[in-house]
Design a protein around this motif. Sequence first.
Motif, short mmCIF file in Angstrom:
data_model
loop_
_atom_site.label_atom_id
_atom_site.label_comp_id
_atom_site.label_asym_id
_atom_site.label_seq_id
_atom_site.Cartn_x
_atom_site.Cartn_y
_atom_site.Cartn_z
N LYS A 1 -25.05 -42.63 -2.01
CA LYS A 1 -26.18 -43.58 -2.01
C LYS A 1 -27.08 -43.41 -3.23
CE LYS A 1 -27.15 -43.48 2.78
NZ LYS A 1 -28.14 -42.93 3.69
N MET A 2 -27.20 -42.16 -3.70
CA MET A 2 -28.14 -41.89 -4.79
C MET A 2 -27.45 -41.86 -6.16
SD MET A 2 -30.60 -39.00 -3.09
CE MET A 2 -29.44 -38.04 -2.14
N SER A 3 -26.16 -42.19 -6.22
CA SER A 3 -25.41 -42.06 -7.48
C SER A 3 -25.28 -43.38 -8.21
CB SER A 3 -24.00 -41.55 -7.19
OG SER A 3 -24.08 -40.35 -6.49
N ASP A 4 -25.10 -43.31 -9.51
CA ASP A 4 -24.81 -44.52 -10.30
C ASP A 4 -23.33 -44.85 -10.25
OD1 ASP A 4 -27.50 -44.93 -11.72
OD2 ASP A 4 -27.10 -42.80 -11.99
N PHE A 5 -22.49 -43.81 -10.20
CA PHE A 5 -21.04 -44.00 -10.20
C PHE A 5 -20.41 -43.03 -9.21
CE2 PHE A 5 -22.62 -44.67 -14.55
CZ PHE A 5 -22.26 -46.00 -14.73
N VAL A 6 -19.31 -43.49 -8.60
CA VAL A 6 -18.59 -42.62 -7.66
C VAL A 6 -17.12 -42.60 -8.08
CG1 VAL A 6 -17.89 -42.30 -5.25
CG2 VAL A 6 -20.18 -43.15 -5.78
N ILE A 7 -16.54 -41.42 -8.11
CA ILE A 7 -15.11 -41.31 -8.37
C ILE A 7 -14.45 -40.72 -7.12
CG2 ILE A 7 -13.34 -40.12 -9.77
CD1 ILE A 7 -15.21 -40.38 -12.17
N ILE A 8 -13.50 -41.47 -6.58
CA ILE A 8 -12.80 -40.99 -5.38
C ILE A 8 -11.56 -40.23 -5.85
CG2 ILE A 8 -11.67 -41.65 -3.21
CD1 ILE A 8 -13.33 -44.30 -3.39
N ASN A 9 -11.57 -38.92 -5.60
CA ASN A 9 -10.50 -38.06 -6.13
C ASN A 9 -9.57 -37.57 -5.02
OD1 ASN A 9 -8.95 -36.33 -7.72
ND2 ASN A 9 -10.40 -34.64 -7.49
N ASN A 10 -8.95 -38.53 -4.32
CA ASN A 10 -7.90 -38.12 -3.39
C ASN A 10 -6.58 -38.00 -4.15
OD1 ASN A 10 -9.60 -37.96 -1.19
ND2 ASN A 10 -9.28 -40.09 -0.61
N ASP A 11 -6.35 -38.97 -5.02
CA ASP A 11 -5.16 -38.96 -5.87
C ASP A 11 -5.61 -38.83 -7.32
OD1 ASP A 11 -2.19 -39.76 -6.33
OD2 ASP A 11 -3.36 -41.06 -7.66
N LEU A 12 -5.03 -37.87 -8.05
CA LEU A 12 -5.55 -37.56 -9.38
C LEU A 12 -5.37 -38.70 -10.39
CD1 LEU A 12 -7.06 -35.49 -10.99
CD2 LEU A 12 -4.91 -34.33 -11.48
N ASN B 1 -31.28 -30.07 -4.74
CA ASN B 1 -32.52 -29.52 -5.31
C ASN B 1 -33.41 -30.59 -5.92
OD1 ASN B 1 -31.46 -27.12 -4.54
ND2 ASN B 1 -31.34 -26.21 -6.56
N GLN B 2 -33.13 -31.83 -5.55
CA GLN B 2 -33.91 -32.98 -6.07
C GLN B 2 -34.07 -32.96 -7.59
OE1 GLN B 2 -36.29 -31.77 -3.09
NE2 GLN B 2 -34.81 -32.86 -1.85
N LEU B 3 -32.94 -32.74 -8.27
CA LEU B 3 -32.99 -32.66 -9.74
C LEU B 3 -32.46 -33.94 -10.39
CD1 LEU B 3 -31.74 -28.98 -10.17
CD2 LEU B 3 -34.09 -29.84 -10.27
N GLN B 4 -32.32 -35.01 -9.60
CA GLN B 4 -31.69 -36.22 -10.14
C GLN B 4 -32.47 -36.83 -11.30
OE1 GLN B 4 -32.39 -35.56 -6.97
NE2 GLN B 4 -32.78 -37.35 -5.74
N ASN B 5 -33.79 -36.57 -11.35
CA ASN B 5 -34.59 -37.16 -12.43
C ASN B 5 -34.27 -36.57 -13.81
OD1 ASN B 5 -35.78 -38.72 -10.55
ND2 ASN B 5 -37.57 -37.37 -10.29
N GLN B 6 -33.56 -35.45 -13.81
CA GLN B 6 -33.22 -34.84 -15.10
C GLN B 6 -32.03 -35.53 -15.79
OE1 GLN B 6 -32.59 -30.66 -14.48
NE2 GLN B 6 -34.69 -30.31 -13.83
N TYR B 7 -31.46 -36.53 -15.11
CA TYR B 7 -30.24 -37.16 -15.64
C TYR B 7 -30.46 -38.65 -15.87
CZ TYR B 7 -28.33 -32.77 -14.02
OH TYR B 7 -28.10 -31.44 -13.84
N ASP B 8 -29.76 -39.19 -16.88
CA ASP B 8 -29.84 -40.63 -17.11
C ASP B 8 -28.94 -41.38 -16.12
OD1 ASP B 8 -31.48 -40.83 -19.69
OD2 ASP B 8 -30.04 -39.25 -20.14
#
Length: 196
Positions: free
Chosen positions: A165-176, A116-123
């Motif tokens: 591509k549009m994120s500041d951080f990525v968490i890969i949650n294959n293994d908890l 929904n192109q709401l990324q500008n609402q977040y720091d």
Amino acid sequence: MVVVGLTGGIGSGKTTILEYFKTLGIPVYIADVEAKALMNRSKIIKRKLIDLFGEEAYKNNRLNKPYLSSKIFNNRELLSKMNAIVHPKVASHFKRWLKKQNADYVIKEAAIIFENQLQNQYDFIITVVADEDLRIQRVINRDQTTAEKVKSVIKNQLLDAEKVKMSDFVIINNDLDDAKKQAVKVHKKILQKIKS
Ligand SMILES: CC(C)(COP(=O)(O)OP(=O)(O)OC[C@H]1O[C@@H](n2cnc3c(N)ncnc32)[C@H](O)[C@@H]1O)[C@@H](O)C(=O)NCCC(=O)NCCS
Ligand SMILES: Nc1ncnc2c1ncn2[C@@H]1O[C@H](COP(=O)(O)OP(=O)(O)OP(=O)(O)O)[C@@H](O)[C@H]1O
């Protein structure tokens, strides 16, 4: 107040990771939980949803989730009409919640930030990803649903690669355990960025 968005596709583990951030002392807000609560509580939303979907939108005065999901995840126009009814109310509820928080930052979990192109609402934005076959199996186990239904939701969501591509951080949650270690690193980086 710094607002961090946490997103990811169905079954990626957003809520699981969010709960972990909560144990680090971060206030968390789950847009989907609040949206569903408002859909059950707000008379205005109820009336508009019944206008859009018919009386079947509610069963015994509770949101008829199976009925709604069978409608919206196959029909983008209905999905966006429903979102237009519900999301502005969630946004104002979130604003009121935010005023009451006292922390270095808060996290808002929302499935559809980029859609929904709401990324500008977040720091900052954290995206949780996991292999698609794992996600499908997790949701089947959690919701006693079918692979087809999960896939129909996935079709309405942006690809992980686009979100990443549009994120500041990525968490890969294959293994908890591994994902929790990544979450601690992200938490420290956010604190560093806020304080620098
Ligand atoms: C349509 C509803 C009743 C179906 O409920 P059900 O329990 O069957 O599915 P569930 O909520 O687990 O959703 C399945 C997947 O779709 C995603 N999703 C939920 N709502 C939406 C939406 N409006 N748009 C896109 N994806 C959505 C969820 O994050 C999840 O990944 C429910 O999803 C709902 O009430 N949605 C509206 C609330 C909302 O807008 N939530 C998202 C806020 S970010
Ligand atoms: N790393 C993991 N290993 C095994 N199971 C997991 C892992 N992460 C999450 N799960 C389980 O997978 C299911 C989906 O996780 P969760 O509900 O956190 O995902 P979500 O992204 O919030 O889902 P949705 O988009 O449907 O709201 C849950 O039952 C959760 O306990």
